[in-house]
Scaffold this motif. Structure first.
Motif, PDB file in Angstrom:
ATOM      1  N   ASP A  67     -18.630  11.382   8.685  1.00  0.00           N
ATOM      2  CA  ASP A  67     -18.651  10.256   8.523  1.00  0.00           C
ATOM      3  C   ASP A  67     -19.635  10.748   7.472  1.00  0.00           C
ATOM      4  N   ALA A  68     -19.322  12.063   6.810  1.00  0.00           N
ATOM      5  CA  ALA A  68     -19.943  12.604   5.356  1.00  0.00           C
ATOM      6  C   ALA A  68     -18.737  11.921   4.117  1.00  0.00           C
ATOM      7  N   ASP A  69     -20.285  12.084   3.418  1.00  0.00           N
ATOM      8  CA  ASP A  69     -18.927  11.613   1.906  1.00  0.00           C
ATOM      9  C   ASP A  69     -18.014  12.864   0.875  1.00  0.00           C
ATOM     10  N   PHE A  70     -19.274  13.990   1.073  1.00  0.00           N
ATOM     11  CA  PHE A  70     -18.747  15.606   0.802  1.00  0.00           C
ATOM     12  C   PHE A  70     -19.509  16.439   1.947  1.00  0.00           C
ATOM     13  N   TRP A  71     -18.813  17.684   2.260  1.00  0.00           N
ATOM     14  CA  TRP A  71     -18.858  18.614   2.069  1.00  0.00           C
ATOM     15  C   TRP A  71     -18.474  19.653   1.631  1.00  0.00           C
ATOM     16  N   VAL A  72     -20.162  20.765   1.890  1.00  0.00           N
ATOM     17  CA  VAL A  72     -19.946  21.431   0.856  1.00  0.00           C
ATOM     18  C   VAL A  72     -20.300  22.823   1.415  1.00  0.00           C
ATOM     19  N   GLY A  73     -19.552  24.533   0.693  1.00  0.00           N
ATOM     20  CA  GLY A  73     -19.737  25.768   1.317  1.00  0.00           C
ATOM     21  C   GLY A  73     -19.972  26.148   0.483  1.00  0.00           C
ATOM     22  N   ILE A  74     -20.724  27.271   0.270  1.00  0.00           N
ATOM     23  CA  ILE A  74     -21.708  28.463  -0.429  1.00  0.00           C
ATOM     24  C   ILE A  74     -21.480  30.203  -0.318  1.00  0.00           C
ATOM     25  N   GLU A  75     -21.476  29.816  -0.015  1.00  0.00           N
ATOM     26  CA  GLU A  75     -20.732  31.433   0.260  1.00  0.00           C
ATOM     27  C   GLU A  75     -20.933  32.588  -0.478  1.00  0.00           C
ATOM     28  N   GLY A  76     -21.928  34.075  -0.531  1.00  0.00           N
ATOM     29  CA  GLY A  76     -22.509  35.458  -2.049  1.00  0.00           C
ATOM     30  C   GLY A  76     -21.531  36.108  -1.381  1.00  0.00           C
ATOM     31  N   GLY A  77     -21.319  36.890  -2.278  1.00  0.00           N
ATOM     32  CA  GLY A  77     -19.513  38.228  -1.821  1.00  0.00           C
ATOM     33  C   GLY A  77     -20.043  39.248  -2.999  1.00  0.00           C
ATOM     34  N   ILE A  78     -19.350  40.322  -2.463  1.00  0.00           N
ATOM     35  CA  ILE A  78     -19.635  41.336  -3.686  1.00  0.00           C
ATOM     36  C   ILE A  78     -17.954  41.767  -4.454  1.00  0.00           C
ATOM     37  N   GLU A  79     -17.783  42.088  -5.356  1.00  0.00           N
ATOM     38  CA  GLU A  79     -16.348  43.199  -5.124  1.00  0.00           C
ATOM     39  C   GLU A  79     -17.107  44.824  -5.878  1.00  0.00           C
ATOM     40  N   ASP A  80     -16.370  45.514  -5.441  1.00  0.00           N
ATOM     41  CA  ASP A  80     -17.101  47.143  -5.966  1.00  0.00           C
ATOM     42  C   ASP A  80     -15.669  47.166  -6.759  1.00  0.00           C
ATOM     43  N   THR A  81     -16.099  48.089  -8.705  1.00  0.00           N
ATOM     44  CA  THR A  81     -14.982  48.120  -9.835  1.00  0.00           C
ATOM     45  C   THR A  81     -15.065  49.049  -9.930  1.00  0.00           C
ATOM     46  N   SER A  82     -14.446  49.424 -11.514  1.00  0.00           N
ATOM     47  CA  SER A  82     -14.634  50.792 -11.801  1.00  0.00           C
ATOM     48  C   SER A  82     -16.227  50.807 -12.647  1.00  0.00           C
ATOM     49  N   GLU A  86     -19.896  43.928  -8.161  1.00  0.00           N
ATOM     50  CA  GLU A  86     -20.722  42.824  -8.893  1.00  0.00           C
ATOM     51  C   GLU A  86     -21.345  42.039  -7.276  1.00  0.00           C
ATOM     52  N   ALA A  87     -21.645  41.170  -8.080  1.00  0.00           N
ATOM     53  CA  ALA A  87     -22.351  39.958  -7.330  1.00  0.00           C
ATOM     54  C   ALA A  87     -22.113  39.156  -7.737  1.00  0.00           C
ATOM     55  N   PHE A  88     -21.731  37.868  -7.019  1.00  0.00           N
ATOM     56  CA  PHE A  88     -21.570  36.274  -6.709  1.00  0.00           C
ATOM     57  C   PHE A  88     -21.416  35.825  -5.795  1.00  0.00           C
ATOM     58  N   ALA A  89     -20.981  34.355  -6.219  1.00  0.00           N
ATOM     59  CA  ALA A  89     -20.964  33.607  -4.857  1.00  0.00           C
ATOM     60  C   ALA A  89     -19.874  32.392  -4.901  1.00  0.00           C
ATOM     61  N   TRP A  90     -19.332  31.824  -4.322  1.00  0.00           N
ATOM     62  CA  TRP A  90     -18.412  30.560  -4.713  1.00  0.00           C
ATOM     63  C   TRP A  90     -19.017  29.542  -4.252  1.00  0.00           C
ATOM     64  N   VAL A  91     -18.731  28.686  -4.168  1.00  0.00           N
ATOM     65  CA  VAL A  91     -19.215  27.343  -4.278  1.00  0.00           C
ATOM     66  C   VAL A  91     -17.888  26.035  -3.876  1.00  0.00           C
ATOM     67  N   VAL A  92     -17.538  25.774  -3.156  1.00  0.00           N
ATOM     68  CA  VAL A  92     -16.128  24.521  -2.090  1.00  0.00           C
ATOM     69  C   VAL A  92     -17.137  23.638  -1.982  1.00  0.00           C
ATOM     70  N   ILE A  93     -16.753  22.783  -2.516  1.00  0.00           N
ATOM     71  CA  ILE A  93     -16.903  21.512  -2.424  1.00  0.00           C
ATOM     72  C   ILE A  93     -15.422  20.153  -2.000  1.00  0.00           C
ATOM     73  N   LEU A  94     -15.899  19.708  -0.808  1.00  0.00           N
ATOM     74  CA  LEU A  94     -14.826  18.417  -0.155  1.00  0.00           C
ATOM     75  C   LEU A  94     -15.131  17.185   0.077  1.00  0.00           C
ATOM     76  N   SER A  95     -14.253  16.092  -0.105  1.00  0.00           N
ATOM     77  CA  SER A  95     -14.592  14.690   0.393  1.00  0.00           C
ATOM     78  C   SER A  95     -12.824  14.745   1.164  1.00  0.00           C
ATOM     79  N   LYS A  96     -13.525  13.074   0.969  1.00  0.00           N
ATOM     80  CA  LYS A  96     -11.747  12.670   2.060  1.00  0.00           C
ATOM     81  C   LYS A  96     -10.552  13.273   1.728  1.00  0.00           C
ATOM     82  N   ASN A  97     -10.809  13.336   0.315  1.00  0.00           N
ATOM     83  CA  ASN A  97      -9.203  13.107  -0.392  1.00  0.00           C
ATOM     84  C   ASN A  97      -9.333  14.100  -1.927  1.00  0.00           C
ATOM     85  N   GLN A  98     -10.305  15.113  -1.528  1.00  0.00           N
ATOM     86  CA  GLN A  98     -10.405  15.789  -3.528  1.00  0.00           C
ATOM     87  C   GLN A  98     -11.685  17.425  -2.865  1.00  0.00           C
ATOM     88  N   LYS A  99     -10.837  18.283  -3.493  1.00  0.00           N
ATOM     89  CA  LYS A  99     -11.541  19.524  -3.214  1.00  0.00           C
ATOM     90  C   LYS A  99     -12.225  19.864  -4.659  1.00  0.00           C
TER      91      LYS A  99
END
Length: 174
Positions: A67-82, A86-99
């Protein structure tokens, strides 16, 4: 407006609160944090695994609190490169019909932290060991330690929350 953040971590809740308040300044916004599994490693080691973790968290809380209007997922991550880890995070926000989704800016971890992470230590714990801190991932995090407190984890995630909300405030374009 009811917003569910897929975490009990105050950093993630506050970054979502700040981002939503800035993007929807005239709305009354109710924010709630709910623990949600990422469905990925405790320490995501690639860009794609980190993005998947954020998606999984957002989708989980959408099912838990439909019954919410928005749902938020946040995930921190890393990637080892040459060039280094690197450190970073992704944010994903959902609504009933959109992302909407966005990745934070990237910074490189020091060699001692990288070494611990490659040994299987989660970034937050590695950061605590190297900088002699306690529970830094619920405070300034690695970004706060490395920037001497100029940029904390909340502000770091907040910008990505704002960018992930772009499709919701520009509906005609998305």
């Amino acid at each position: 407006m009811k917003v569910i953040v897929a975490s009990k971590n105050p950093v993630k809740i506050n970054s979502a609160r700040n981002g939503f308040n800035q993007m929807f300044p005239t709305e009354a916004i109710e924010i709630e944090g709910i623990s949600a599994p990422s469905g990925v490693s405790d320490q995501p080691m690639t860009n794609s695994e980190t993005l998947q973790g954020a998606k999984n968290r957002a989708e989980f809380v959408k099912k838990e609190v439909p019954d919410a209007d928005f749902w938020v997922g946040i995930e921190g991550g890393i990637e080892d490169t040459s060039d280094g880890m690197e450190a970073f995070a992704w944010v994903v926000i959902l609504s009933k019909n959109q992302k909407g989704q966005s990745r934070t800016s990237t910074f490189y971890l020091p060699p001692k932290v990288r070494e611990l992470v490659l040994q299987g230590v989660e970034l937050g714990h590695a950061n605590d060991q190297v900088f002699e801190e306690h529970n830094s991932k619920q405070k300034g995090g690695a970004v706060g330690s490395l920037s001497n407190g100029l940029l904390g984890r909340t502000e770091y995630y907040e910008q990505a929350v704002i960018l992930a909300l772009i499709p919701f405030v520009n509906k005609k374009l998305y």
